[in-house]
Design a protein around this motif. Structure first.
Motif, short mmCIF file in Angstrom:
data_model
loop_
_atom_site.label_atom_id
_atom_site.label_comp_id
_atom_site.label_asym_id
_atom_site.label_seq_id
_atom_site.Cartn_x
_atom_site.Cartn_y
_atom_site.Cartn_z
N SER A 175 -2.81 10.50 -2.90
CA SER A 175 -3.41 10.49 -1.56
C SER A 175 -2.43 10.95 -0.47
N LEU A 176 -1.13 10.92 -0.74
CA LEU A 176 -0.16 11.40 0.24
C LEU A 176 0.14 12.89 0.09
N GLY A 177 -0.36 13.50 -0.99
CA GLY A 177 -0.13 14.92 -1.22
C GLY A 177 1.32 15.26 -1.56
N LEU A 178 2.01 14.33 -2.22
CA LEU A 178 3.40 14.58 -2.60
C LEU A 178 3.45 15.60 -3.73
N ASN A 179 4.46 16.44 -3.70
CA ASN A 179 4.60 17.49 -4.69
C ASN A 179 5.97 17.34 -5.36
N TRP A 180 6.02 16.51 -6.40
CA TRP A 180 7.27 16.29 -7.12
C TRP A 180 7.48 17.41 -8.13
N ARG A 181 8.72 17.87 -8.25
CA ARG A 181 9.05 18.79 -9.34
C ARG A 181 8.96 18.01 -10.65
N SER A 182 8.53 18.66 -11.71
CA SER A 182 8.33 17.96 -12.98
C SER A 182 9.63 17.38 -13.52
N GLU A 183 10.76 18.02 -13.26
CA GLU A 183 12.03 17.53 -13.80
C GLU A 183 12.79 16.63 -12.82
N ASP B 274 0.83 -1.21 0.00
CA ASP B 274 0.00 0.00 0.00
C ASP B 274 0.87 1.26 0.00
N SER B 275 1.93 1.27 0.80
CA SER B 275 2.78 2.45 0.86
C SER B 275 3.45 2.72 -0.47
N MET B 276 3.89 1.66 -1.15
CA MET B 276 4.51 1.86 -2.47
C MET B 276 3.49 2.39 -3.47
N LEU B 277 2.28 1.86 -3.43
CA LEU B 277 1.23 2.35 -4.33
C LEU B 277 0.93 3.82 -4.07
#
Length: 112
Positions: free
Chosen positions: A23-31, A11-14
């Motif tokens: 659902s975790l609200g992660l904010n990855w930079r596009s690059e 579940d954590s990996m998904l």
């Protein structure tokens, strides 16, 4: 340390790889290079309904270009790691080797 073995590893990996629901609200930079490091001494476990499968994780990681790097005792995790273009390492009692494994990943990806 002695609390039992309920680890929702699948579940954590998904949740990390699924950028659609995020659902975790992660904010990855596009690059950015999206990397996921999992350390577990438990077998694959899921507590969602329906249960999270290896293929669910692989599909989500491939769709989001997130690379899983997994240190585990259970060799079943190797399917997830390699299926999503990541790497699997046996979980060993040598922090130096694990540290070197992690450094090799970072150096290789940052050098590209």
């Amino acid at each position: 340390c002695m609390g039992g073995g309920a680890e929702a590893s699948m579940d954590s990996m998904l949740y990390v790889c699924d950028t659609i629901t995020n659902s975790l609200g992660l904010n990855w930079r596009s690059e950015s290079n999206k990397l996921f490091f999992l350390f577990t001494d438990e077998s694959e476990q899921s507590y969602t309904n329906p249960l999270t499968t290896n293929q669910d994780v692989i599909n989500a990681c491939l769709a989001s270009n997130t690379l899983p790097f997994i240190w585990a005792n259970d060799p079943n995790f190797q399917q997830v790691a390699t299926g999503a273009n990541g790497l699997f390492f046996p979980l060993i009692p040598s922090w130096e080797q694990i540290f070197n494994d992690m450094n090799s990943i970072i150096i290789k990806l940052c050098g590209e």
